[in-house]
Design a protein around this motif. Structure first.
Motif, PDB file in Angstrom:
ATOM      1  N   GLY A 263      -6.003   6.362   3.635  1.00  0.00           N
ATOM      2  CA  GLY A 263      -5.302   6.355   2.347  1.00  0.00           C
ATOM      3  C   GLY A 263      -3.839   6.706   2.425  1.00  0.00           C
ATOM      4  O   GLY A 263      -3.188   6.850   1.384  1.00  0.00           O
ATOM      5  N   GLN A 264      -3.302   6.843   3.617  1.00  0.00           N
ATOM      6  CA  GLN A 264      -1.913   7.310   3.752  1.00  0.00           C
ATOM      7  C   GLN A 264      -0.865   6.212   3.595  1.00  0.00           C
ATOM      8  O   GLN A 264       0.324   6.505   3.547  1.00  0.00           O
ATOM      9  N   GLY A 265      -1.261   4.944   3.560  1.00  0.00           N
ATOM     10  CA  GLY A 265      -0.275   3.877   3.429  1.00  0.00           C
ATOM     11  C   GLY A 265       0.494   3.631   4.707  1.00  0.00           C
ATOM     12  O   GLY A 265       1.724   3.521   4.688  1.00  0.00           O
ATOM     13  N   ARG A 266      -0.246   3.499   5.820  1.00  0.00           N
ATOM     14  CA  ARG A 266       0.406   3.290   7.124  1.00  0.00           C
ATOM     15  C   ARG A 266       0.199   1.887   7.692  1.00  0.00           C
ATOM     16  O   ARG A 266       0.850   1.545   8.681  1.00  0.00           O
ATOM     17  N   TYR A 267      -0.659   1.078   7.099  1.00  0.00           N
ATOM     18  CA  TYR A 267      -0.944  -0.228   7.681  1.00  0.00           C
ATOM     19  C   TYR A 267      -1.397  -1.193   6.600  1.00  0.00           C
ATOM     20  O   TYR A 267      -2.174  -0.839   5.709  1.00  0.00           O
ATOM     21  N   LEU A 268      -0.903  -2.438   6.712  1.00  0.00           N
ATOM     22  CA  LEU A 268      -1.299  -3.495   5.798  1.00  0.00           C
ATOM     23  C   LEU A 268      -1.124  -4.818   6.537  1.00  0.00           C
ATOM     24  O   LEU A 268      -0.167  -4.995   7.295  1.00  0.00           O
ATOM     25  N   GLU A 269      -2.064  -5.755   6.333  1.00  0.00           N
ATOM     26  CA  GLU A 269      -1.908  -7.057   6.977  1.00  0.00           C
ATOM     27  C   GLU A 269      -2.235  -8.162   5.982  1.00  0.00           C
ATOM     28  O   GLU A 269      -3.050  -7.986   5.073  1.00  0.00           O
ATOM     29  N   VAL A 270      -1.561  -9.304   6.156  1.00  0.00           N
ATOM     30  CA  VAL A 270      -1.793 -10.446   5.281  1.00  0.00           C
ATOM     31  C   VAL A 270      -1.929 -11.699   6.133  1.00  0.00           C
ATOM     32  O   VAL A 270      -1.345 -11.811   7.223  1.00  0.00           O
TER      33      VAL A 270
ATOM     34  N   ASP B 185       0.879  -1.169   0.000  1.00  0.00           N
ATOM     35  CA  ASP B 185       0.000   0.000   0.000  1.00  0.00           C
ATOM     36  C   ASP B 185       0.911   1.210   0.000  1.00  0.00           C
ATOM     37  O   ASP B 185       1.524   1.552   1.014  1.00  0.00           O
ATOM     38  N   THR B 186       1.046   1.850  -1.158  1.00  0.00           N
ATOM     39  CA  THR B 186       1.988   2.961  -1.293  1.00  0.00           C
ATOM     40  C   THR B 186       1.458   4.244  -0.674  1.00  0.00           C
ATOM     41  O   THR B 186       2.226   5.179  -0.447  1.00  0.00           O
ATOM     42  N   GLY B 187       0.150   4.298  -0.394  1.00  0.00           N
ATOM     43  CA  GLY B 187      -0.430   5.543   0.081  1.00  0.00           C
ATOM     44  C   GLY B 187      -0.702   6.490  -1.068  1.00  0.00           C
ATOM     45  O   GLY B 187      -0.239   6.303  -2.195  1.00  0.00           O
ATOM     46  N   ASP B 188      -1.470   7.535  -0.777  1.00  0.00           N
ATOM     47  CA  ASP B 188      -1.918   8.431  -1.840  1.00  0.00           C
ATOM     48  C   ASP B 188      -1.118   9.721  -1.923  1.00  0.00           C
ATOM     49  O   ASP B 188      -1.456  10.612  -2.707  1.00  0.00           O
TER      50      ASP B 188
ATOM     51  N   ALA C  67      -2.645 -15.657   1.584  1.00  0.00           N
ATOM     52  CA  ALA C  67      -4.005 -16.196   1.489  1.00  0.00           C
ATOM     53  C   ALA C  67      -5.039 -15.078   1.485  1.00  0.00           C
ATOM     54  O   ALA C  67      -6.133 -15.242   0.927  1.00  0.00           O
ATOM     55  N   ALA C  68      -4.727 -13.946   2.112  1.00  0.00           N
ATOM     56  CA  ALA C  68      -5.640 -12.805   2.141  1.00  0.00           C
ATOM     57  C   ALA C  68      -4.826 -11.554   2.421  1.00  0.00           C
ATOM     58  O   ALA C  68      -3.772 -11.611   3.066  1.00  0.00           O
ATOM     59  N   VAL C  69      -5.315 -10.434   1.928  1.00  0.00           N
ATOM     60  CA  VAL C  69      -4.679  -9.133   2.145  1.00  0.00           C
ATOM     61  C   VAL C  69      -5.749  -8.158   2.597  1.00  0.00           C
ATOM     62  O   VAL C  69      -6.831  -8.094   2.011  1.00  0.00           O
ATOM     63  N   ARG C  70      -5.448  -7.404   3.649  1.00  0.00           N
ATOM     64  CA  ARG C  70      -6.383  -6.388   4.136  1.00  0.00           C
ATOM     65  C   ARG C  70      -5.651  -5.052   4.238  1.00  0.00           C
ATOM     66  O   ARG C  70      -4.612  -4.952   4.895  1.00  0.00           O
ATOM     67  N   SER C  71      -6.213  -4.054   3.590  1.00  0.00           N
ATOM     68  CA  SER C  71      -5.660  -2.702   3.656  1.00  0.00           C
ATOM     69  C   SER C  71      -6.739  -1.742   4.139  1.00  0.00           C
ATOM     70  O   SER C  71      -7.927  -2.011   3.972  1.00  0.00           O
ATOM     71  N   TRP C  72      -6.321  -0.653   4.720  1.00  0.00           N
ATOM     72  CA  TRP C  72      -7.294   0.343   5.185  1.00  0.00           C
ATOM     73  C   TRP C  72      -7.936   1.072   4.023  1.00  0.00           C
ATOM     74  O   TRP C  72      -9.060   1.559   4.137  1.00  0.00           O
ATOM     75  N   SER C  73      -7.245   1.169   2.901  1.00  0.00           N
ATOM     76  CA  SER C  73      -7.793   1.895   1.752  1.00  0.00           C
ATOM     77  C   SER C  73      -8.759   1.052   0.939  1.00  0.00           C
ATOM     78  O   SER C  73      -9.496   1.582   0.104  1.00  0.00           O
ATOM     79  N   GLY C  74      -8.755  -0.271   1.160  1.00  0.00           N
ATOM     80  CA  GLY C  74      -9.639  -1.152   0.399  1.00  0.00           C
ATOM     81  C   GLY C  74      -9.021  -1.709  -0.860  1.00  0.00           C
ATOM     82  O   GLY C  74      -9.625  -2.543  -1.543  1.00  0.00           O
ATOM     83  N   THR C  75      -7.810  -1.259  -1.218  1.00  0.00           N
ATOM     84  CA  THR C  75      -7.087  -1.812  -2.356  1.00  0.00           C
ATOM     85  C   THR C  75      -5.644  -2.052  -1.941  1.00  0.00           C
ATOM     86  O   THR C  75      -5.171  -1.539  -0.927  1.00  0.00           O
ATOM     87  N   ALA C  76      -4.953  -2.848  -2.741  1.00  0.00           N
ATOM     88  CA  ALA C  76      -3.540  -3.098  -2.502  1.00  0.00           C
ATOM     89  C   ALA C  76      -2.884  -3.369  -3.847  1.00  0.00           C
ATOM     90  O   ALA C  76      -3.548  -3.692  -4.838  1.00  0.00           O
ATOM     91  N   LEU C  77      -1.574  -3.225  -3.880  1.00  0.00           N
ATOM     92  CA  LEU C  77      -0.796  -3.606  -5.039  1.00  0.00           C
ATOM     93  C   LEU C  77      -0.163  -4.957  -4.750  1.00  0.00           C
ATOM     94  O   LEU C  77       0.389  -5.173  -3.677  1.00  0.00           O
ATOM     95  N   LEU C  78      -0.240  -5.862  -5.714  1.00  0.00           N
ATOM     96  CA  LEU C  78       0.332  -7.187  -5.546  1.00  0.00           C
ATOM     97  C   LEU C  78       1.321  -7.474  -6.660  1.00  0.00           C
ATOM     98  O   LEU C  78       1.100  -7.108  -7.818  1.00  0.00           O
TER      99      LEU C  78
ATOM    100  N   ARG D 237       5.756   9.756   0.383  1.00  0.00           N
ATOM    101  CA  ARG D 237       5.495   9.689   1.817  1.00  0.00           C
ATOM    102  C   ARG D 237       4.969   8.323   2.202  1.00  0.00           C
ATOM    103  O   ARG D 237       4.264   7.674   1.439  1.00  0.00           O
ATOM    104  N   ASN D 238       5.324   7.867   3.397  1.00  0.00           N
ATOM    105  CA  ASN D 238       4.730   6.673   3.996  1.00  0.00           C
ATOM    106  C   ASN D 238       4.906   5.447   3.081  1.00  0.00           C
ATOM    107  O   ASN D 238       5.916   5.289   2.425  1.00  0.00           O
ATOM    108  N   GLY D 239       3.912   4.572   3.059  1.00  0.00           N
ATOM    109  CA  GLY D 239       3.973   3.364   2.249  1.00  0.00           C
ATOM    110  C   GLY D 239       4.459   2.163   3.039  1.00  0.00           C
ATOM    111  O   GLY D 239       5.510   2.212   3.681  1.00  0.00           O
ATOM    112  N   VAL D 240       3.663   1.074   3.017  1.00  0.00           N
ATOM    113  CA  VAL D 240       4.002  -0.144   3.744  1.00  0.00           C
ATOM    114  C   VAL D 240       3.879  -1.340   2.805  1.00  0.00           C
ATOM    115  O   VAL D 240       3.190  -1.272   1.782  1.00  0.00           O
TER     116      VAL D 240
END
Length: 304
Positions: free
Chosen positions: A113-120, A57-60, A76-87, A64-67
């Motif tokens: 949307g800042q790209g501060r958190y991502l979980e898989v 999640d590069t953030g918008d 098996a699954a990806v969860r981002s706060w923005s609702g999208t992710a790059l794979l 800046r930021n990006g995780v």
């Protein structure tokens, strides 16, 4: 054995110039979490994530930021706060929805949307791994003195934003940890929390008691996230009586040479996973070169 590393790269283009690609290829990690990627998809260096599967999640905000979370097998699954992710798998990044339901606390919606958190969810182990870049923050208004600050006084705005983020994240963390447990998974929060929790986590703690990153309210919040039944500070569990091991040093002066650092980068694990930790390392440099102002924190978990 599951080897997990976390590192704030402070700009993936800069850290690649210093040898990050070689470290990534040779360190033998199964999972690597990154913070401060600081590059949009079209600005990433070639081979930015080696032969790993990458969720990013590069953030918008450009630069800046990006995780990111890098794994040997596709998650098996990806969860981002923005609702999208790059794979990437491995190869070119592509944008995909991260559709698993994420309920954000009110304080986190503005920064989703800042790209501060991502979980898989790992595909090869019953573990959920998260990458967090918690805001650096600032000083409350009453502690701001123009002569002793690098930044211009802001009336406590950065401090208030950090405290709001922490309040919302505490509730989110409880929910996502419980969701992992309900799904039969251990939970591991990694990343740059921008807080030195105790005196053991900061070399010059005496002169930093009124500096952001070591304020009493920040340290109290950190302690509230930990307990024998919720999350355990894995590296501190392995080094209960030691100062450090530190993971951040200023580029200025001789703080790195004298090991006058801060421990800002953490593995916080559910108790069962924490007990599986059998070794750790802070990779201060790679072939004599610092990859970033932060160093990778690597932990081996024996899941057998």
């Amino acid at each position: 054995m599951l080897r997990v590393a976390t590192v704030n790269v402070n700009g993936i283009r800069a850290t690649h110039r210093r040898g990050f690609g070689d470290w990534l290829a040779t360190r033998g990690c199964d999972v690597v979490t990154l913070q401060e990627v600081r590059a949009q998809a079209d600005k990433l260096p070639d081979g930015a994530f080696g032969d790993y599967h990458a969720a990013v999640d590069t953030g918008d905000v450009a630069g800046r930021n990006g995780v990111a979370v890098l794994t040997r097998q596709a998650p098996a699954a990806v969860r981002s706060w923005s609702g999208t992710a790059l794979l990437a798998g491995p190869g070119a990044l592509r944008e995909v929805p991260a559709p698993d339901r994420v309920t954000l606390a009110r304080e986190l919606r503005a920064v989703a949307g800042q790209g501060r958190y991502l979980e898989v969810d790992l595909a090869d182990h019953p573990v959920t791994v998260a990458s967090l870049y918690l805001p650096k923050g600032g000083l409350p208004a009453e502690l701001q003195r123009p002569g002793r600050m690098r930044e211009a006084p802001d009336g406590g705005a950065r401090y208030r934003r950090k405290m709001a983020f922490m309040a919302g994240f505490s509730r989110y963390l409880t929910r996502t940890r419980r969701a992992a447990t309900a799904a039969g998974r251990e939970f591991l929060l990694t990343g740059d929390l921008n807080i030195a929790h105790t005196r053991q986590d900061l070399a010059a703690w005496r002169r930093n008691q009124q500096n952001d990153g070591f304020l009493p309210e920040e340290r109290e919040w950190f302690g509230d996230q930990l307990s024998a039944r919720t999350l355990v500070d894995v590296v501190r569990r392995l080094h209960p009586q030691e100062d450090g091991p530190y993971s951040w040093w200023s580029w200025l002066g001789r703080s790195f040479a004298t090991d006058a650092g801060w421990r800002l980068d953490y593995h916080l694990a559910t108790p069962r996973l924490a007990r599986a930790a059998v070794g750790d390392s802070v990779d201060r440099d790679h072939h004599g070169v610092r990859l970033s102002d932060h160093s990778p924190v690597v932990v081996d978990y024996d899941l057998a």
